[in-house]
Design a protein around this motif. Structure first.
Motif, short mmCIF file in Angstrom:
data_model
loop_
_atom_site.label_atom_id
_atom_site.label_comp_id
_atom_site.label_asym_id
_atom_site.label_seq_id
_atom_site.Cartn_x
_atom_site.Cartn_y
_atom_site.Cartn_z
N CYS A 1 0.83 -1.22 0.00
CA CYS A 1 0.00 0.00 0.00
C CYS A 1 0.86 1.26 0.00
O CYS A 1 0.54 2.24 -0.68
CB CYS A 1 -0.93 0.00 1.21
N ILE A 2 1.96 1.23 0.79
CA ILE A 2 2.84 2.40 0.82
C ILE A 2 3.46 2.65 -0.56
O ILE A 2 3.53 3.79 -1.04
CB ILE A 2 3.94 2.21 1.89
N LEU A 3 3.91 1.59 -1.20
CA LEU A 3 4.46 1.72 -2.56
C LEU A 3 3.40 2.27 -3.52
O LEU A 3 3.69 3.14 -4.37
CB LEU A 3 4.99 0.37 -3.05
N TRP A 4 2.18 1.77 -3.39
CA TRP A 4 1.08 2.23 -4.26
C TRP A 4 0.83 3.73 -4.05
O TRP A 4 0.73 4.50 -5.01
CB TRP A 4 -0.16 1.39 -3.92
N LEU A 5 0.74 4.13 -2.78
CA LEU A 5 0.46 5.54 -2.49
C LEU A 5 1.62 6.44 -2.87
O LEU A 5 1.43 7.61 -3.19
CB LEU A 5 0.14 5.72 -1.00
N THR A 6 2.81 5.92 -2.85
CA THR A 6 3.99 6.73 -3.19
C THR A 6 4.13 6.91 -4.70
O THR A 6 4.39 8.01 -5.18
CB THR A 6 5.26 6.08 -2.62
N ILE A 7 3.99 5.81 -5.41
CA ILE A 7 4.24 5.85 -6.86
C ILE A 7 3.07 6.49 -7.61
O ILE A 7 3.25 7.45 -8.37
CB ILE A 7 4.52 4.43 -7.39
N SER A 8 1.87 5.99 -7.41
CA SER A 8 0.69 6.50 -8.15
C SER A 8 -0.56 6.22 -7.34
O SER A 8 -1.23 5.21 -7.54
CB SER A 8 0.61 5.85 -9.53
N PRO A 9 -0.88 7.12 -6.40
CA PRO A 9 -1.99 6.85 -5.49
C PRO A 9 -3.35 7.05 -6.17
O PRO A 9 -3.45 7.74 -7.20
CB PRO A 9 -1.79 7.88 -4.39
N PRO A 10 -4.39 6.49 -5.62
CA PRO A 10 -5.74 6.78 -6.11
C PRO A 10 -6.07 8.26 -5.89
O PRO A 10 -5.56 8.88 -4.95
CB PRO A 10 -6.65 5.89 -5.26
N PHE A 11 -6.92 8.82 -6.74
CA PHE A 11 -7.30 10.24 -6.61
C PHE A 11 -8.72 10.42 -7.14
O PHE A 11 -9.20 9.63 -7.96
CB PHE A 11 -6.32 11.14 -7.36
N PRO A 12 -9.40 11.46 -6.66
CA PRO A 12 -10.77 11.71 -7.13
C PRO A 12 -10.76 12.11 -8.60
O PRO A 12 -9.88 12.84 -9.05
CB PRO A 12 -11.25 12.86 -6.25
N PHE A 13 -11.76 11.64 -9.32
CA PHE A 13 -11.79 11.84 -10.78
C PHE A 13 -13.22 12.15 -11.21
O PHE A 13 -14.16 11.51 -10.74
CB PHE A 13 -11.26 10.59 -11.48
N LYS A 14 -13.36 13.16 -12.08
CA LYS A 14 -14.66 13.49 -12.63
C LYS A 14 -14.80 12.83 -13.99
O LYS A 14 -14.13 13.24 -14.95
CB LYS A 14 -14.83 15.01 -12.75
N ASN A 15 -15.65 11.86 -14.06
CA ASN A 15 -15.83 11.09 -15.29
C ASN A 15 -16.91 11.76 -16.13
O ASN A 15 -18.09 11.73 -15.79
CB ASN A 15 -16.24 9.66 -14.93
N PHE A 16 -16.49 12.39 -17.25
CA PHE A 16 -17.43 13.07 -18.14
C PHE A 16 -17.86 12.18 -19.31
O PHE A 16 -18.83 12.48 -20.00
CB PHE A 16 -16.80 14.34 -18.72
N LYS A 17 -17.11 11.12 -19.55
CA LYS A 17 -17.31 10.34 -20.78
C LYS A 17 -18.40 9.28 -20.66
O LYS A 17 -19.08 8.99 -21.64
CB LYS A 17 -15.98 9.67 -21.17
N GLN A 18 -18.56 8.73 -19.48
CA GLN A 18 -19.48 7.61 -19.36
C GLN A 18 -20.92 8.04 -19.61
O GLN A 18 -21.69 7.34 -20.25
CB GLN A 18 -19.34 6.98 -17.97
N PHE A 19 -21.27 9.22 -19.09
CA PHE A 19 -22.62 9.76 -19.30
C PHE A 19 -22.49 11.23 -19.68
O PHE A 19 -21.74 11.98 -19.06
CB PHE A 19 -23.48 9.61 -18.04
N LYS A 20 -23.25 11.65 -20.69
CA LYS A 20 -23.12 13.00 -21.21
C LYS A 20 -23.74 14.05 -20.30
O LYS A 20 -23.24 15.16 -20.20
CB LYS A 20 -23.79 13.08 -22.59
N ASP A 21 -24.84 13.69 -19.65
CA ASP A 21 -25.61 14.69 -18.93
C ASP A 21 -25.30 14.74 -17.44
O ASP A 21 -25.98 15.44 -16.69
CB ASP A 21 -27.11 14.45 -19.13
N ARG A 22 -24.33 13.99 -16.98
CA ARG A 22 -24.00 14.02 -15.56
C ARG A 22 -22.51 13.70 -15.36
O ARG A 22 -21.86 13.15 -16.24
CB ARG A 22 -24.88 13.04 -14.78
N ILE A 23 -22.02 14.09 -14.21
CA ILE A 23 -20.63 13.84 -13.87
C ILE A 23 -20.58 12.68 -12.88
O ILE A 23 -21.29 12.70 -11.86
CB ILE A 23 -19.98 15.08 -13.21
N ILE A 24 -19.80 11.69 -13.18
CA ILE A 24 -19.61 10.57 -12.25
C ILE A 24 -18.37 10.86 -11.41
O ILE A 24 -17.26 10.91 -11.94
CB ILE A 24 -19.45 9.23 -13.00
N LEU A 25 -18.59 11.10 -10.13
CA LEU A 25 -17.47 11.33 -9.23
C LEU A 25 -16.99 9.98 -8.72
O LEU A 25 -17.73 9.25 -8.06
CB LEU A 25 -17.91 12.22 -8.05
N GLU A 26 -15.78 9.66 -9.04
CA GLU A 26 -15.26 8.36 -8.65
C GLU A 26 -13.79 8.47 -8.29
O GLU A 26 -13.15 9.52 -8.49
CB GLU A 26 -15.45 7.36 -9.79
#
Length: 796
Positions: free
Chosen positions: A654-679
């Motif tokens: 987990c430490i290696l994961w968080l150090t190298i490329s951690p998860p982060f909040p992302f606004k997904n505009f592509k999956q649905f046109k009329d709404r933002i998927i916060l993931e």
């Protein structure tokens, strides 16, 4: 071959007669003054060119040479100076161009009162031409601005087929295109055109869809057109006119069918010259001078014939010469063209002021100065004076005056006479957006309507749509297409739709971008609330089990199943239940990093405890065999160290994961046109699958060991319960992978939470519920004897 007959003037034109009268009035007024050209009298010669270019050139040459009557036969023609210092006229543009071309080499100044063609401003072609009426360059542009002001973008155009009409309409067309105005048709007309050509123009007007007609016509051509329009009763069109006819009462008098009612156009500003009207109506001096013109004028005015007249006819009454002028109502007594008469007046005074300067006049003039047309022309170009009425007279470098127009509206009165109402002004000397100034007056439109007529090829495209040109038609003809989803237009007649920002979406009307609805698994919605309740319920149940185990910690069943690992397992299960709450709510930077790492570490801690319990079962069974000392190597201390060791490995991942490329909040505009998927995006997919893979590895190891220990005595170990729990755990997470990948939006988060809760409940129920059942409901079985029973093993 026959020689063509000479041109004959067949009728008297009162308008031309009035212009001549205006020149006479100005000349006599100057000659009677003592402050302007004192001691000098102006003379004049008047020629009637009959509207003919050829005749105009002929008399111009005569004036330029001054050789009609030679003082002596021996003097050669064309060798003495010109007798005339300036030419006043002509009225029309085409004859003026011809005359100005002829007199250009002689530099004789020519001052016109009504020739408006913009081409005459070209000093390379017409160096000595000046005028007291503005150039059509300004009038054409002003007409286009007027049309644009009333929102007419789809108009027809009729012009006189000469230099006046063609040049004026060319400038109007150019300006109209710049202003977004389209011409449905543009046709030319000349008064001598055959009837079939005029009929074609009538047919074009009938077939047109535009309701506004711009008429750049001379008054003579308008006469012809009005006659044809009246014959076909073509009413209901909104006419926009040039200065040549818009304020001409003769044209209004001919309009018996009210074709031109409501017409609007540009006129030379109204003028008043004191004494001119009275002079022009007083024709007695004309009679007393013995002028031959008087006879023709009087006969035409009163429709009679003198006895001595050659053209006298028996069917006409005899002229007495004393007829009463006061009761006459015709174009001679009509003073509606006083602004043009004032232009003649200004022109004569311009020449007089130039001569006054050349002769160095003060109280007297220097008669010894040799006058020549070139010098006269240069002085006229530089004059700047005010008339007795206060009008400024000067010429710019092109020989043109300041361009100012009145906007005239034809408003019919109750007695059928048209009233020319001034409804605005146009001053070309101002900035473009301030040139047109309409007064707050009610206008009358075609068919006596109070509403501004509509003349467009296509209706305006409202916001939410864009203009698309119709194939093969002008740019004013278009269709309105609704903007696509995610695009808007918030102005009328937009040619494009603007893409909304990724965080916004178009509303239903497509005229505004509204913020997209953010979608995530929240505590407020039913699914989020149910999962939260399940998580808290699991936590509470785990706490209850922990309490029961703690209360009965000294009983054989708790002691026989390694109480330390059991409490550690219960603690880790509590964390597993609670970590599912980090997946609910709006993702943030911290929640994204916490949810996966907390899940990974707590589950490894949980599986490590289960693995430790499984190993203890196997070791305990081995320890009962004779000579076995295996428990020495896997005592309580080693058990805790193994759990810690397995967990530390996951922590490092987990430490290696968080150090190298951690998860982060992302606004997904592509999956649905009329709404933002916060993931939460995974950052490093390798890190995520390493965490899951390590949990799966421990779970499989635990399952295999538990499976191997399944046939041990039932009352001694919990191997079969661990086997069931691991079977459930593995089944849940194997099923989770395709379900997670294929689930849309927030459902993928819900699937992950469900997998966490399901596997946690599986472990809790399979491992601890049987023991709680014995502790609470079967206390008689909670004895050391039962725990050490030697019953035959049951097959699994």
């Amino acid at each position: 071959m026959h020689k063509p007959l000479p041109l004959q003037c067949t009728s008297l034109n009162f308008r031309g007669f009035q212009y001549a009268q205006a020149m006479l009035f100005a000349t006599e007024e100057i000659n009677n003054r003592t402050d302007l050209l004192p001691g000098i009298s102006l003379g004049y010669k008047i020629y009637d060119v009959c509207g003919s270019i050829a005749r105009g050139v002929r008399v111009t040459l005569a004036l330029a040479n001054g050789n009609e009557e030679l003082s002596s036969p021996s003097q050669a023609p064309c060798t003495r100076p010109a007798r005339v210092q300036a030419i006043m006229g002509e009225t029309s543009s085409s004859p003026s161009m011809a005359i100005a071309t002829v007199i250009g080499p002689f530099h004789i100044p020519m001052v016109s009162h009504f020739a408006t063609c913009a081409c005459l401003s070209d000093k390379t072609k017409y160096p000595s031409f000046l005028r007291t009426i503005p150039s059509d360059y300004y009038q054409s542009r002003a007409l286009a601005q007027l049309v644009k002001h009333f929102g007419w973008t789809w108009v027809g155009a009729i012009r006189t087929n000469d230099d006046y009409g063609n040049n004026g309409m060319a400038t109007f067309t150019e300006t109209a295109q710049q202003l977004g105005i389209c011409l449905e048709y543009s046709v030319s007309l000349f008064r001598t055109d055959p009837p079939d050509k005029i009929q074609k123009i009538i047919d074009i007007i009938k077939a047109s869809t535009s309701k506004v007609i711009v008429a750049f016509l001379s008054h003579m051509d308008m006469d012809v057109l009005i006659h044809e329009l009246s014959h076909h009763n073509l009413t209901g069109y909104q006419w926009v006119g040039s200065e040549s006819w818009i304020s001409d009462s003769q044209i209004a008098a001919m309009d018996k069918h009210h074709i031109l009612d409501g017409a609007i156009g540009l006129s030379i500003p109204k003028a008043h010259v004191s004494g001119m009207r009275e002079f022009m109506l007083d024709v007695k001096p004309l009679n007393s001078s013995g002028n031959e013109l008087f006879t023709e004028f009087w006969e035409t005015l009163f429709s009679c014939k003198f006895k001595q007249s050659k053209s006298s006819a028996g069917n006409q009454r005899e002229c007495t010469g004393h007829e009463d002028l006061t009761g006459v109502q015709n174009s001679f007594t009509d003073m509606s063209l006083m602004p043009i008469f004032n232009n003649v007046y200004k022109g004569v005074y311009a020449v007089a002021h130039a001569l006054h300067s050349m002769l160095s006049c003060n109280k007297t003039c220097n008669n010894k100065v040799q006058l020549d047309p070139y010098t006269t022309s240069q002085h006229i170009k530089r004059i700047h004076f005010k008339t007795k009425e206060g009008d400024e007279v000067y010429f710019n470098k092109n020989g043109d005056p300041a361009a100012k127009y009145e906007i005239i509206n034809w408003q019919p009165t109750e007695n059928g006479i048209v009233d020319f109402v001034t409804v605005g002004l146009h001053d070309a000397s101002l900035l473009a957006d301030k040139q047109l100034n309409l007064q707050n007056k009610s206008l009358i439109w075609a068919n006596n309507s109070q509403q501004v007529p509509v003349s467009v090829c296509s209706e305006k495209c409202p916001p939410g749509t864009r203009k698309v040109l119709q194939k093969g038609k002008p740019v004013c003809c278009c269709d309105c297409l609704r903007c696509a989803e995610g695009e808007i237009s918030n102005i009328t007649d937009s040619i494009t739709c603007v893409q909304c920002h990724p965080e916004f979406w178009s509303n239903e009307r497509r005229d505004a971008c509204v913020k997209k609805e953010a979608e995530f698994l929240s505590y407020q919605e039913i699914m989020g609330a149910l999962l939260t309740a399940a998580s808290l319920f699991g936590t509470c149940i785990t706490a209850v089990v922990a309490f029961i185990f703690f209360k009965y910690r000294k009983t054989p069943i708790v002691r026989a199943n390694n109480s330390d690992l059991s409490f550690l397992l219960l603690f880790s299960l509590t964390l597993c239940f609670l970590c599912s709450l980090t997946f609910i709510g709006q993702p943030s930077e911290w929640s994204c990093m916490l949810r996966h790492t907390a899940f990974g570490i707590t589950f490894v801690l949980c599986i490590s405890c289960v693995l430790g319990k499984t190993i203890v079962v196997l070791m305990a069974f081995r320890a009962t065999l004779p000579g076995s000392n295996v428990m020495i190597w896997f005592g309580p201390a080693q058990q805790k160290l193994s759990v810690l060791g397995f967990t530390v490995v996951q922590v490092i991942i987990c430490i290696l994961w968080l150090t190298i490329s951690p998860p982060f909040p992302f606004k997904n505009f592509k999956q649905f046109k009329d709404r933002i998927i916060l993931e939460c995006t995974l950052g490093s997919a390798v890190g995520f699958w390493a965490v899951l893979g390590y949990i799966g590895l421990l779970a499989m190891l635990c399952f295999i060991l538990a499976f191997l220990a399944r046939k041990l005595p039932d009352n001694f170990n919990e191997a079969k319960f661990i086997t069931f729990s691991m079977l459930i755990f593995c089944a849940v997470w194997i099923t989770f992978i395709p379900a997670y990948v294929s689930s849309p939006r927030k459902f993928s988060v819900a699937v992950e939470i469900f997998a966490i809760l399901a596997s946690s409940f599986g472990l809790l129920i399979c491992i601890f519920f049987p023991k709680c059942y014995i502790i609470l409901l079967k206390p008689e079985n909670n004895t050391k004897k039962d725990m050490m029973g030697k019953g035959a093993p049951k097959s699994f």
